[in-house]
Design a protein around this motif. Structure first.
Motif, PDB file in Angstrom:
ATOM      1  N   ASN A   1       0.753  -1.574   0.071  1.00  0.00           N
ATOM      2  CA  ASN A   1      -0.208  -0.694   0.072  1.00  0.00           C
ATOM      3  C   ASN A   1       1.137   1.407  -0.042  1.00  0.00           C
ATOM      4  O   ASN A   1       0.545   2.419   0.205  1.00  0.00           O
ATOM      5  CB  ASN A   1      -0.721   0.327   1.210  1.00  0.00           C
ATOM      6  CG  ASN A   1      -2.229   1.148   0.863  1.00  0.00           C
ATOM      7  OD1 ASN A   1      -2.379   1.183   0.109  1.00  0.00           O
ATOM      8  ND2 ASN A   1      -2.720   1.642   1.740  1.00  0.00           N
TER       9      ASN A   1
ATOM     10  N   LYS B   1       3.717   1.809   2.978  1.00  0.00           N
ATOM     11  CA  LYS B   1       2.410   1.641   4.457  1.00  0.00           C
ATOM     12  C   LYS B   1       2.805   0.356   5.653  1.00  0.00           C
ATOM     13  O   LYS B   1       2.329   0.859   6.512  1.00  0.00           O
ATOM     14  CB  LYS B   1       0.933   2.919   4.135  1.00  0.00           C
ATOM     15  CG  LYS B   1       1.205   3.631   3.707  1.00  0.00           C
ATOM     16  CD  LYS B   1      -0.168   4.324   3.673  1.00  0.00           C
ATOM     17  CE  LYS B   1      -0.117   5.299   2.652  1.00  0.00           C
ATOM     18  NZ  LYS B   1      -1.854   6.278   2.263  1.00  0.00           N
ATOM     19  N   ASP B   2       2.835  -0.631   4.643  1.00  0.00           N
ATOM     20  CA  ASP B   2       2.407  -1.885   5.420  1.00  0.00           C
ATOM     21  C   ASP B   2       4.251  -2.450   5.479  1.00  0.00           C
ATOM     22  O   ASP B   2       4.052  -3.494   4.113  1.00  0.00           O
ATOM     23  CB  ASP B   2       1.559  -2.804   4.663  1.00  0.00           C
ATOM     24  CG  ASP B   2       1.339  -3.897   5.509  1.00  0.00           C
ATOM     25  OD1 ASP B   2       2.267  -3.918   6.372  1.00  0.00           O
ATOM     26  OD2 ASP B   2       0.043  -4.834   5.386  1.00  0.00           O
TER      27      ASP B   2
END
Length: 111
Positions: A59, A62-63
């Motif tokens: 993402n 973000k992860d």
């Protein structure tokens, strides 16, 4: 994330030679070396395309865990599956795979 081409105990010098011919650089990551719990993974350097895929899978960065999983899955040649399944081994392997993506330093000169 499971992807196991060959178990660590089955890796031979000929296999490593073939991997090198196909992928260039090949790396062995060992955790708990010389202990009964020793685990080994064989990986290659991830490509730019695989890094791009890992960024999408995470993402947009973000992860970080999803990103690390994608990088390990795509660079995995063989080894002990605990390196992918057990968190303590996974994080050690993820750190080493991240080191493979270190960039060279460039110099910017205004002309």
């Amino acid at each position: 994330m499971k992807k196991n081409m060959v178990a660590a105990t089955e890796v031979t010098a000929d296999m490593i030679k073939e991997w090198k011919q196909k992928h260039g650089e090949v790396y062995k990551v060992t955790v708990d070396k010389d202990l009964p719990t020793e685990k080994t993974a064989y990986v290659r350097k991830p490509t730019r395309k695989e890094l791009s895929y890992a960024m999408v899978a995470s993402n947009g960065g973000k992860d970080i865990i999803a990103m690390q999983e994608a990088l390990i899955r795509n660079s995995w040649l063989g080894g002990d599956m605990e390196m992918q399944d057990d968190d303590s081994y996974f994080f050690a392997l993820a750190d080493k795979v991240s080191e493979l993506m270190q960039k060279k330093e460039g110099e910017l000169e205004k002309l």
